[in-house]
Design an enzyme around this catalytic site. Structure first.
Site, PDB file in Angstrom:
ATOM      1  N   GLU A  18      33.976  37.174  42.813  1.00  0.00           N
ATOM      2  CA  GLU A  18      33.782  38.162  41.745  1.00  0.00           C
ATOM      3  C   GLU A  18      32.637  39.105  42.106  1.00  0.00           C
ATOM      4  O   GLU A  18      31.573  38.650  42.556  1.00  0.00           O
ATOM      5  CB  GLU A  18      33.481  37.410  40.449  1.00  0.00           C
ATOM      6  N   HIS A  19      32.883  40.387  41.908  1.00  0.00           N
ATOM      7  CA  HIS A  19      31.907  41.444  42.239  1.00  0.00           C
ATOM      8  C   HIS A  19      31.603  41.478  43.741  1.00  0.00           C
ATOM      9  O   HIS A  19      30.520  41.882  44.152  1.00  0.00           O
ATOM     10  CB  HIS A  19      30.621  41.302  41.407  1.00  0.00           C
ATOM     11  N   GLY A 106      41.228  43.868  27.774  1.00  0.00           N
ATOM     12  CA  GLY A 106      39.847  43.363  27.732  1.00  0.00           C
ATOM     13  C   GLY A 106      39.739  41.886  28.043  1.00  0.00           C
ATOM     14  O   GLY A 106      38.732  41.248  27.749  1.00  0.00           O
ATOM     15  N   GLY A 108      40.021  40.509  31.112  1.00  0.00           N
ATOM     16  CA  GLY A 108      39.660  40.210  32.502  1.00  0.00           C
ATOM     17  C   GLY A 108      40.887  39.953  33.360  1.00  0.00           C
ATOM     18  O   GLY A 108      40.776  39.531  34.499  1.00  0.00           O
ATOM     19  N   SER A 111      44.473  44.622  32.644  1.00  0.00           N
ATOM     20  CA  SER A 111      45.548  45.411  32.041  1.00  0.00           C
ATOM     21  C   SER A 111      45.488  46.847  32.563  1.00  0.00           C
ATOM     22  O   SER A 111      46.531  47.490  32.740  1.00  0.00           O
ATOM     23  CB  SER A 111      45.438  45.391  30.520  1.00  0.00           C
ATOM     24  N   SER A 112      44.298  47.340  32.822  1.00  0.00           N
ATOM     25  CA  SER A 112      44.194  48.738  33.255  1.00  0.00           C
ATOM     26  C   SER A 112      44.827  48.940  34.630  1.00  0.00           C
ATOM     27  O   SER A 112      45.609  49.871  34.820  1.00  0.00           O
ATOM     28  CB  SER A 112      42.743  49.215  33.243  1.00  0.00           C
ATOM     29  N   GLU A 144      40.499  55.252  38.165  1.00  0.00           N
ATOM     30  CA  GLU A 144      39.491  54.481  37.422  1.00  0.00           C
ATOM     31  C   GLU A 144      38.089  55.076  37.668  1.00  0.00           C
ATOM     32  O   GLU A 144      37.299  55.219  36.747  1.00  0.00           O
ATOM     33  CB  GLU A 144      39.569  53.032  37.883  1.00  0.00           C
ATOM     34  N   ASP A 156      41.787  44.672  41.858  1.00  0.00           N
ATOM     35  CA  ASP A 156      42.772  44.611  40.779  1.00  0.00           C
ATOM     36  C   ASP A 156      44.037  45.395  41.130  1.00  0.00           C
ATOM     37  O   ASP A 156      45.162  44.926  40.939  1.00  0.00           O
ATOM     38  CB  ASP A 156      42.181  45.183  39.485  1.00  0.00           C
ATOM     39  N   TYR A 206      28.630  47.371  34.668  1.00  0.00           N
ATOM     40  CA  TYR A 206      29.391  47.252  35.918  1.00  0.00           C
ATOM     41  C   TYR A 206      28.845  48.237  36.957  1.00  0.00           C
ATOM     42  O   TYR A 206      28.510  47.862  38.078  1.00  0.00           O
ATOM     43  CB  TYR A 206      30.879  47.528  35.648  1.00  0.00           C
TER      44      TYR A 206
HETATM   45  C1  GLA Z   1      36.739  44.366  37.704  1.00  0.00           C
HETATM   46  C2  GLA Z   1      36.944  45.415  38.799  1.00  0.00           C
HETATM   47  C3  GLA Z   1      37.211  44.766  40.157  1.00  0.00           C
HETATM   48  C4  GLA Z   1      36.182  43.703  40.477  1.00  0.00           C
HETATM   49  C5  GLA Z   1      35.967  42.768  39.297  1.00  0.00           C
HETATM   50  C6  GLA Z   1      34.836  41.800  39.519  1.00  0.00           C
HETATM   51  O1  GLA Z   1      37.910  43.664  37.467  1.00  0.00           O
HETATM   52  O2  GLA Z   1      38.006  46.262  38.465  1.00  0.00           O
HETATM   53  O3  GLA Z   1      37.256  45.751  41.150  1.00  0.00           O
HETATM   54  O4  GLA Z   1      34.973  44.276  40.890  1.00  0.00           O
HETATM   55  O5  GLA Z   1      35.707  43.463  38.093  1.00  0.00           O
HETATM   56  O6  GLA Z   1      35.112  40.972  40.584  1.00  0.00           O
END
Ligand code: GLA
Length: 369
Positions: A18-19, A106, A108, A111-112, A144, A156, A206
Site C-alpha cells: 500500500e502506497h 469510498g 477502498g 470504484s473510481s 485522476e 488501481d 494522499y
Molecule cells: C489509492 C490509489 C492507488 C494506491 C493506493 C494505496 O487506491 O489510487 O494508486 O496508491 O491508494 O496503495
C-alpha cells in the site's frame, strides 16, 4: 461500424503493498466480482455528450470541444478520461453514456478506477481508437491526476484493466513487468469488512504523503545521488537518516521501504503455501500504515484489533488509500459466518454504524459484455 457498446471493468483488492505504487515499488492486487458497467451510444451529434449515473439518478452534459473539470463530482472521472484520450490523439463524435455498478464507493475497492477503465475501454472499442491497454490505463490514471486532483499511482487502473480470474498480480510499478499467480489460501479465504466511513481528509492527505516521500528522496539523494526514488532505498540506507531527516519524513519513508520488502516476501510466502507468514506480513503492513504512514483511522484500527486474538484469522489490514474503506483479512473458511456476526455487533456497539462484510471472488479485468 458499431453504434453502441457495453463494457465492464472491475474494482480491485490488494493483498499487500500500500502506497508503494507511486514510489515505483511493488503491489499485489487482483480484480474482483464487483464492477462498473458502461453503456455507450453514438448520438449523431458532432460534439455533444451526455452522461447518466444510474446509481444516483444524475445526468450531466459536456461538449467534446470544451472539456474542463467541474468543482467536484463523478463527471470529472468521465470527462477526465475523454480528455486524456483526446490528448493522445483520440477523435470522438458525440455520445450518450449510461453507467452503474456495484463497487461500493469510498470502500477502498477502487470504484473510481473501475469507472475510468470501463469508460476508457468502451471508448477505445466504440470509436476504434486502437490504443493498447497500457495507454488506456495511463489515460485513466491521468484523468485522476488532472481532473479529480488525486496524484494516484497506477495500481488501481492496472488491476481493473489487467485482472485475471483467480489470479493475483505482482506488479513492479517501475518496470511495469507483472506476473500472475493463483490465489490459493488453502483452508483460508479473504474477507473484506467495509467500515462505511470515508474521512474527507483522505484526498489531500494522499497527495501530502506523496510529497513527503519526495522530500525524503531529496534528502537521501544528497548522500546517495544514484537513487531515483524510494524504490532504490534499502532499510540500512534509510537508517543512516534516522534523526537526520525530519521524524515524520523518516516514518513515511520507512513505511514505503519496508512495505516493498513485505510485498516480495508475501509473494514468496503465497507461492510456497506459507499462509501463516503471509498473514504476519499483512498484519505488519497494517501497523506500518497505522503508525508510520498514518493513513488509517479508528474504525479500521478497531476492526484489525478485533482479529488479533482470533486464532482463525491469520492476517488483517486496512486496504487501499486509507482514512476509511475496508479491511482485508485472511480467515478460516468455516469461521467467516461467525466472525461476520461478531464483528458487525462489536462495530455497531463501538461506533454506532453498520459494518458491511464482503466475500469477493477474483475475476477478469475490463471486457466487452
Ligand atoms: C489509492 C490509489 C492507488 C494506491 C493506493 C494505496 O487506491 O489510487 O494508486 O496508491 O491508494 O496503495
Amino acid at each position: 461500424m458499431a453504434l453502441s457498446i457495453k463494457t465492464q471493468s472491475p474494482g480491485r483488492i490488494n493483498i499487500i503493498g500500500e502506497h508503494t505504487d507511486y514510489n515505483d515499488g511493488y503491489v499485489l492486487p487482483a480484480a474482483i466480482d464487483k464492477a462498473t458497467v458502461v453503456h455507450l451510444k453514438k448520438n449523431g451529434n458532432p460534439s455533444e455528450c451526455s452522461m447518466i449515473a444510474l446509481n444516483i439518478g444524475e445526468v450531466a452534459y459536456f461538449d467534446l470541444n470544451n472539456i474542463k473539470p467541474v468543482e467536484s463530482g463523478w463527471q470529472n472521472y468521465m470527462m477526465g478520461v475523454v480528455h486524456e484520450l483526446q490528448k493522445i490523439g483520440a477523435k470522438f463524435t458525440g455520445f450518450d453514456c449510461e453507467f452503474g455498478g456495484n463497487v461500493p464507493i469510498g470502500s477502498g475497492m477502487s470504484s473510481s478506477a473501475s469507472l475510468e477503465c470501463s469508460l476508457a475501454f468502451a471508448l477505445n472499442e466504440l470509436f476504434e481508437l486502437g490504443f493498447d491497454k497500457w495507454q488506456l490505463i495511463r489515460a485513466a490514471q491521468m484523468a485522476e491526476h488532472n481532473f479529480v486532483g488525486i496524484k494516484c499511482g497506477i495500481m488501481d487502473q492496472f488491476a481493473s484493466m489487467m485482472g485475471k480470474k483467480n489470479q493475483v498480480i505482482l506488479l513492479d510499478c517501475r518496470s511495469l513487468e507483472y506476473e500472475y499467480f493463483p490465489l490459493d489460501l488453502g483452508d483460508y479465504q479473504l474477507l473484506l469488512l467495509n467500515t462505511n466511513v470515508s474521512h474527507s481528509l483522505g484526498d489531500s492527505e494522499y497527495n501530502n504523503r506523496r510529497t513527503e516521500c519526495e522530500k525524503g528522496v531529496a534528502i537521501i539523494k544528497e548522500k546517495h545521488p544514484n537513487i531515483k526514488n524510494l524504490r532504490d532505498v534499502t532499510l540500512p540506507m534509510l537508517s543512516e537518516f534516522n534523526g537526520v531527516m525530519p521524524a515524520v519524513t523518516f516514518k513515511r519513508c520507512y513505511h514505503v521501504v519496508s512495505e516493498n520488502q513485505r510485498v516480495l516476501e508475501a509473494t514468496e510466502a503465497m507461492k510456497a503455501g506459507n499462509h501463516q507468514l503471509l498473514g504476519e506480513l499483512v498484519y505488519q503492513s497494517h501497523f506500518s500504515l497505522q503508525n508510520d504512514y498514518e493513513v488509517s483511522c479508528p474504525e479500521l484500527d478497531f476492526l484489525v484489533q478485533l482479529t488479533l486474538d482470533k486464532d482463525y484469522i491469520i492476517g488483517s489490514r486496512m486496504m487501499g488509500g486509507g482514512f476509511g474503506g475496508c479491511t482485508i483479512s485472511i480467515i478460516k473458511k468455516e469461521m467467516v459466518g461467525i466472525f461476520k456476526t461478531y464483528a458487525s455487533k462489536a462495530y455497531k456497539e463501538r461506533f454506532n454504524k453498520d459494518l458491511t462484510p464482503y466475500t469477493v471472488s477474483i475475476e477478469d479485468g475490463a471486457k466487452v459484455l
